[in-house]
Each structure stands twice: as C-alpha cells, then as structure tokens.
Design an enzyme around this catalytic site. Structure first.
Site, PDB file in Angstrom:
ATOM      1  N   SER A  68       0.804  -1.225   0.000  1.00 30.73           N
ATOM      2  CA  SER A  68       0.000   0.000   0.000  1.00 30.73           C
ATOM      3  C   SER A  68       0.838   1.278   0.000  1.00 30.73           C
ATOM      4  O   SER A  68       0.303   2.356  -0.217  1.00 30.73           O
ATOM      5  CB  SER A  68      -0.967   0.018   1.190  1.00 30.73           C
ATOM      6  OG  SER A  68      -0.275   0.177   2.394  1.00 30.73           O
ATOM      7  N   LYS A 105       1.527   4.374   6.930  1.00 32.48           N
ATOM      8  CA  LYS A 105       0.798   5.250   6.006  1.00 32.48           C
ATOM      9  C   LYS A 105       1.308   6.679   6.176  1.00 32.48           C
ATOM     10  O   LYS A 105       1.939   7.023   7.171  1.00 32.48           O
ATOM     11  CB  LYS A 105      -0.708   5.255   6.304  1.00 32.48           C
ATOM     12  CG  LYS A 105      -1.393   3.918   6.110  1.00 32.48           C
ATOM     13  CD  LYS A 105      -1.554   3.566   4.651  1.00 32.48           C
ATOM     14  CE  LYS A 105      -2.225   2.234   4.467  1.00 32.48           C
ATOM     15  NZ  LYS A 105      -1.375   1.090   4.715  1.00 32.48           N
TER      16      LYS A 105
END
Length: 147
Positions: A68, A105
């Site tokens: 991701s 993230k």
C-alpha cells in the site's frame, strides 16, 4: 480496479545499538563510471547505528509486508527505521497501531480529520474516527531495501 482496504503489516524489532556496525566507506562520492585506483586505500568508515539512529532508546525496525506504500518507495520486504520519539505531523510517514494491527501510512489532516493515506491508488485512504483504537506508534526516518 477495486479499491482495497487491507493495510500493510509490519514485524517490529527493537534496534540493538550496543555494538558498532562499522563498514569501510570511500572518502569521495561514488562514481557511476570507472573506479579510482585510490579507492584501494580507503581508510574511512561509517557506523550504520550512528548514521541511521538518532534516538537509540526509542528506535525500532519494522519489516514491511504489503504494497500500500509502493509509490512512496516502501515495498514488501523493506526494513523501516522507526523513531518513537518524533512528533507526528501532517505529511509524515508513520507507523500506526489501529484496531489491533500495525500499518504504515502517510498522515494527513484534512478539515480537522486525520486520515491514513496509502501511496498506492489500489488502496483507499482511511479516516480515523473515535470508533478506532488508534495510536501513532512512531515516525519512519529511513527505508532500507534490498536491490
């Protein structure tokens, strides 16, 4: 393509700074052309613990599993250097603990809401709400990757 919500998983390890990791290092920059004969007489060295770890007692390593964050250059198998003593800021790449799992993230504040932003268009941003068990666990300072 369908957006995915599965987050990157990390294996976290404490940084061991009790030993020196001293390696030879050329005095000059590394040429992409022909090597200099003087490089045979390298006497400088670099200690990776001193180079990569500013706060030894609050530094950890994490091995990445997932894709991701691939567009930020963070890919499966990479090792993250994570400093828990740094304050999170919007735009920081952070290791977060959310609902029982670690993930990495980019943090983003949008209109007084915190989002965890993946760096891969196949994954959706995640808005943090009061329903989440959430903590910014540390800030990524370096990415170590195998070439």
């Amino acid at each position: 393509m369908k957006n995915k919500t599965k987050q990157i998983q990390l294996t976290i390890c404490k940084a061991d700074t009790s030993t020196d990791i001293t390696l030879p290092m050329p005095e000059s920059s590394i040429s992409a052309g022909f090597p200099s004969p003087a490089d045979d007489y390298i006497e400088l060295s670099i200690d990776l613990n001193k180079e990569l770890i500013t706060h030894p007692s609050s530094t950890f390593f994490g091995r990445v599993k997932g894709y991701s964050m691939k567009d930020a250059g963070i890919e499966e198998g990479d090792i993250l250097v994570i400093d828990k003593s740094l304050s999170p800021k919007s735009g920081s790449v952070a290791v977060c603990f959310i609902d029982g799992e670690f993930t990495v993230k980019r943090l983003k504040n949008i209109k007084n809401n915190l989002y965890l932003i993946p760096e891969n268009p196949e994954f959706k941003p995640l808005k943090i709400t009061n329903d989440n068990n959430f903590q910014v666990w540390g800030i990524v300072t370096y990415v170590i990757k195998k070439m």
